[in-house]
Scaffold this active site. Structure first.
Site, PDB file in Angstrom:
ATOM      1  N   HIS A  86      -5.940  28.056 -43.712  1.00 45.89           N
ATOM      2  CA  HIS A  86      -4.646  28.792 -43.270  1.00 45.89           C
ATOM      3  C   HIS A  86      -4.991  29.995 -42.307  1.00 45.89           C
ATOM      4  CE1 HIS A  86      -1.091  30.993 -44.814  1.00 45.89           C
ATOM      5  NE2 HIS A  86      -1.504  31.878 -43.744  1.00 45.89           N
ATOM      6  N   HIS A  88      -3.952  31.709 -38.106  1.00 45.60           N
ATOM      7  CA  HIS A  88      -2.785  31.912 -37.099  1.00 45.60           C
ATOM      8  C   HIS A  88      -3.630  32.209 -35.416  1.00 45.60           C
ATOM      9  CE1 HIS A  88       0.369  32.893 -39.840  1.00 45.60           C
ATOM     10  NE2 HIS A  88      -0.621  33.168 -40.692  1.00 45.60           N
ATOM     11  N   LYS A  91      -1.721  34.144 -32.820  1.00 45.67           N
ATOM     12  CA  LYS A  91      -1.566  35.574 -32.817  1.00 45.67           C
ATOM     13  C   LYS A  91      -2.951  36.225 -32.622  1.00 45.67           C
ATOM     14  CE  LYS A  91       2.365  36.251 -36.326  1.00 45.67           C
ATOM     15  NZ  LYS A  91       2.202  34.970 -37.244  1.00 45.67           N
ATOM     16  N   HIS A 243       4.450  30.461 -46.506  1.00 46.69           N
ATOM     17  CA  HIS A 243       4.116  31.973 -46.858  1.00 46.69           C
ATOM     18  C   HIS A 243       5.076  32.422 -47.904  1.00 46.69           C
ATOM     19  CE1 HIS A 243       1.750  31.439 -43.021  1.00 46.69           C
ATOM     20  NE2 HIS A 243       1.504  32.787 -43.179  1.00 46.69           N
ATOM     21  N   GLU A 246       4.563  37.595 -50.155  1.00 49.13           N
ATOM     22  CA  GLU A 246       3.372  38.571 -50.081  1.00 49.13           C
ATOM     23  C   GLU A 246       3.909  39.838 -50.018  1.00 49.13           C
ATOM     24  OE1 GLU A 246       2.352  37.313 -45.900  1.00 49.13           O
ATOM     25  OE2 GLU A 246       0.673  38.700 -45.797  1.00 49.13           O
ATOM     26  N   ASP A 343      -6.746  33.381 -42.696  1.00 46.57           N
ATOM     27  CA  ASP A 343      -5.277  34.053 -42.181  1.00 46.57           C
ATOM     28  C   ASP A 343      -5.741  34.628 -40.994  1.00 46.57           C
ATOM     29  OD1 ASP A 343      -2.844  34.540 -42.651  1.00 46.57           O
ATOM     30  OD2 ASP A 343      -2.868  35.836 -44.166  1.00 46.57           O
ATOM     31  N   ASN A 344      -5.072  36.029 -40.876  1.00 48.45           N
ATOM     32  CA  ASN A 344      -5.006  36.481 -39.323  1.00 48.45           C
ATOM     33  C   ASN A 344      -6.425  37.005 -38.952  1.00 48.45           C
ATOM     34  OD1 ASN A 344      -2.282  36.822 -40.800  1.00 48.45           O
ATOM     35  ND2 ASN A 344      -1.789  37.101 -38.686  1.00 48.45           N
TER      36      ASN A 344
HETATM   37 ZN   LIG Z   1      -0.643  33.628 -42.910  1.00 46.07          ZN
END
Ligand SMILES: [Zn+2]
Length: 457
Positions: A86, A88, A91, A243, A246, A343-344
């Site tokens: 997972h 991104h 981004k 998602h 959160e 994640d990010n």
């Molecule tokens: Zn995410």
């Protein structure tokens, strides 16, 4: 005999023993040979590499009287290359251009939306390529990335994703998931998104918060939104990755509604839910009920510990009181598959990171208390995400699998968790990987660095 890591003579031969290795049993495709496992759940073995694949795994011997070359690892740990299930990539590495002014979720969302206007193909290629090069050098060989899929960028981002996936195939295998608030799929745009995902071999995804706003109590028409999502998925035969919840608001309880919906639509085993933070602040009986539903619907969970700890419970000038992660131990106890992922990375949702799943693993162990014993911890970033995302040939060490391995200068799991492992050696097709981390200057030239005086002039 002491063997220093720097003195190990790596082999370019077509056939050689990686001798005297330690492999956690949870990372072995065939754990049957685990008779001599140590208290950390680790086994000492010799691994025969042949033509870039793992040909045999046998109990370690001090000497083998065959004529095959021998790379003695001195009892060090060998793992499969890791999986970031997972992230991104679209981004990533936009932080200098587009900082989050206070680190909160809402400002992350607003900043990311504003930055999308910059996502032309060359910009996406540059930042995604940089992220992939980081991941590859760190020993990550499979990534599932979410791709923002809005009216203003869907047609631009997916072609770049397909191009990058082609370019990186065999080094970093890529899966992609469409990402937008699922209420946007209610319009005809939903048909377009599903078609793009289908033609790109991706997954249908989305976020269950409102299009404008943050996660909270489920929207009044959440059932209709999910019916539409599942109908699109069924029509195009797509797996789903969402998602979910959160937030630390206990009223955010979309997760059991998703499980009901998956059961109603016959989608058992085809849904992954990420985050699920608010489940951890609900009552024990609510948690129990939701876990029963997740198990029944065979939903897999991805926890994102570093980003949850960064975004959750953040209020300016106030010290956070909770870690933000979902109820990982309780899920695993129920037999619900749970992976940890990055994640990010250096964007408005998370200011740091380097696509390094060893770093994510080490932080996950500490944030989740996934230790004492550490024996199952490596599975969070290798064997479990491989199973959840159906990444064939990744995440497990087994005979016939590609020799995509990480060799650590560490003998025990404790030694792995204790140091950053910056000196790890990555093997690809059995050969030592030459790729190095890209220099930040390859992302932005110094006089072009957004936010600096030079760039402003
Ligand atoms: Zn995410």
């Amino acid at each position: 005999m002491k063997i220093h890591f720097a003195d190990i003579a790596w082999s370019d031969a077509p056939r050689f023993w990686l001798a005297n290795a330690r492999i956690p049993v949870c990372l072995l495709a065939n754990p049957a040979m685990s008779a001599d496992v140590d208290p950390e759940g680790v086994l000492r073995v010799d691994v025969l590499v042949e033509d870039g694949k793992i040909a045999r795994i046998v109990p370690a011997l001090d000497a083998r009287d065959d004529a095959i070359a021998r790379v003695d690892l001195g009892g060090r740990q060998v793992w499969p290359t890791l999986i970031d299930v997972h992230t991104h990539l679209d981004k990533g590495h936009s932080i200098e251009r587009n900082p989050n002014i206070d680190g909160t979720f809402n400002n992350a969302r607003l900043a990311a939306a504003a930055d999308r206007q910059n996502w032309k193909a060359p910009d996406l290629r540059r930042r995604m390529g940089f992220g992939l090069r980081c991941a590859h050098a760190h020993g990550v060989s499979a990534i599932r990335t979410h791709i923002d899929t809005y009216h203003d960028n869907a047609e631009r981002s997916w072609p770049v994703l397909r191009e990058m996936r082609e370019e990186w195939a065999g080094r970093v295998d890529l899966q992609a998931v469409s990402l937008c608030p699922i209420e946007l799929l209610m319009e005809s745009f939903g048909d377009r998104v599903a078609a793009i995902v289908k033609e790109s071999g991706g997954l249908l995804g989305g976020v269950t918060r409102p299009a404008i706003g943050t996660h909270g109590a489920p929207q009044a028409n959440i059932d209709e939104q999910l019916d539409r999502l599942f109908a699109l998925a069924i029509r195009h035969d797509l797996d789903i990755d969402l998602h979910v919840d959160e937030t630390d608001d206990p009223a955010a309880a979309t997760l059991p509604i998703i499980a009901h919906s998956a059961l109603r639509h016959g989608y058992k085993g085809r849904v992954v839910c990420g985050h699920c933070c608010s489940l951890a602040v609900q009552s024990e009986s609510e948690i129990d009920r939701t876990l029963d539903l997740l198990a029944e619907a065979d939903i897999s969970i991805v926890t994102l510990p570093t980003v949850n700890m960064y975004l959750q419970d953040r209020r300016s000038g106030r010290t956070p009181r909770w870690r933000g992660v979902t109820v990982v131990h309780e899920m695993i106890k129920r037999g619900i598959p749970v992976a940890a992922a990055g994640d990010n990375c250096r964007d408005s949702f998370y200011a740091y990171g380097d696509h390094d799943m060893v770093d994510t693993f080490r932080q996950a162990v500490r944030i989740l208390h996934f230790d004492h014993p550490l024996s199952e911890a490596p599975s969070l970033v290798a064997s479990v995400p491989s199973r959840i995302a159906k990444f064939e040939g990744h995440g497990l060490i087994g005979e016939g699998a590609p020799a995509r391995l990480i060799v650590f200068n560490a003998r025990s799991l404790n030694e792995i968790v204790s140091r950053p492992q910056a000196d790890r050696v990555v093997l690809e097709g059995g050969r030592r990987l030459a790729a190095k981390l890209p220099d930040y200057s390859e992302l932005w030239a110094d006089d072009d660095l957004p936010g600096t005086t030079a760039a402003a002039e």
